[in-house]
Design a protein around this motif. Structure first.
Motif, short mmCIF file in Angstrom:
data_model
loop_
_atom_site.label_atom_id
_atom_site.label_comp_id
_atom_site.label_asym_id
_atom_site.label_seq_id
_atom_site.Cartn_x
_atom_site.Cartn_y
_atom_site.Cartn_z
N LEU A 77 0.82 -1.20 0.00
CA LEU A 77 0.00 0.00 0.00
C LEU A 77 0.86 1.26 0.00
O LEU A 77 0.57 2.24 -0.70
CB LEU A 77 -0.94 -0.01 1.20
CG LEU A 77 -2.00 1.07 1.27
CD1 LEU A 77 -2.91 1.03 0.05
CD2 LEU A 77 -2.82 0.92 2.54
N ALA A 80 2.53 1.78 -3.50
CA ALA A 80 1.55 2.32 -4.44
C ALA A 80 1.22 3.77 -4.12
O ALA A 80 1.08 4.61 -5.02
CB ALA A 80 0.29 1.45 -4.42
N ILE A 121 -4.68 -2.13 -3.46
CA ILE A 121 -4.11 -0.98 -4.15
C ILE A 121 -4.88 -0.62 -5.42
O ILE A 121 -4.45 0.26 -6.17
CB ILE A 121 -2.61 -1.18 -4.47
CG1 ILE A 121 -2.40 -2.38 -5.41
CG2 ILE A 121 -1.80 -1.32 -3.19
CD1 ILE A 121 -0.98 -2.49 -5.96
#
Length: 193
Positions: A77, A80, A121
């Motif tokens: 996460l 991204a 994501i």
């Protein structure tokens, strides 16, 4: 007294006729003229998760670097999110031709539409793809972490801050030495993954 080969039947076979593989050398490369390069990274340390980005031009000149602290999260996460933040910054700077590099293969492949996007994501990647439509030219590449040293250093600063921190133009001597090494194309030996 036993012989040196006693009990050697359990040892793995080693073919001494095959030469050892030479080390793989990797280095950061500047983008071509009229392009800018965005490198992004993420890091987990204890309960802290941080991300970082750096943007450089074709002469390897440091344009902007930002460290981000995401508190507690996953590295996927954060990587991204750092990518997304970097694209936003590049757009705000008016950059038209962008090369994006990161060492998280899953995030890179998701951005390139080469794999199914993990749900964690999906929104970030979809929004990143939407933002990339505002650029004239975009290339997305995976790099090994050894070629992403400057971004790794910037990311580690993120563990020390609580809000986004824009690094002053190359004020840190360690970062400066990494940037000079990158500009000179100094290779590093690829460590085992």
């Amino acid at each position: 007294m036993g012989t040196p080969l006693q009990g050697a039947s359990h040892l793995p076979f080693h073919n001494s006729l095959q030469p050892p593989q030479p080390p793989l050398l990797v280095a950061w490369e500047p983008p071509p003229p009229a392009f800018f390069k965005l490198n992004f990274d993420g890091s987990v340390r204890n309960l802290s998760v941080a991300g970082g980005i750096i943007i450089r031009d074709s002469s390897s000149t440091f344009i902007q670097a930002t460290s981000l602290n995401f508190g507690a999260s996953s590295v996927l996460l954060v990587e991204a999110s750092a990518l997304h933040q970097g694209i936003q910054i590049a757009h705000q700077l008016g950059i038209q031709n962008l090369i994006i590099e990161g060492d998280n293969l899953l995030v890179i492949k998701a951005l390139q539409n080469l794999c199914s996007i993990p749900w964690k994501i999906a929104t970030i990647i979809q929004d990143s793809k939407f933002m990339l439509q505002h650029f004239s030219s975009v290339q997305v590449r995976h790099i090994f972490r050894e070629a992403n040293r400057a971004t790794d250093w910037i990311t580690n600063v993120g563990h020390l801050v609580s809000s986004p921190f824009v690094l002053p133009t190359c004020s840190q001597s360690l970062l400066s030495s990494i940037l000079v090494s990158d500009a000179l194309g100094v290779p590093l030996e690829r460590r085992a993954a």
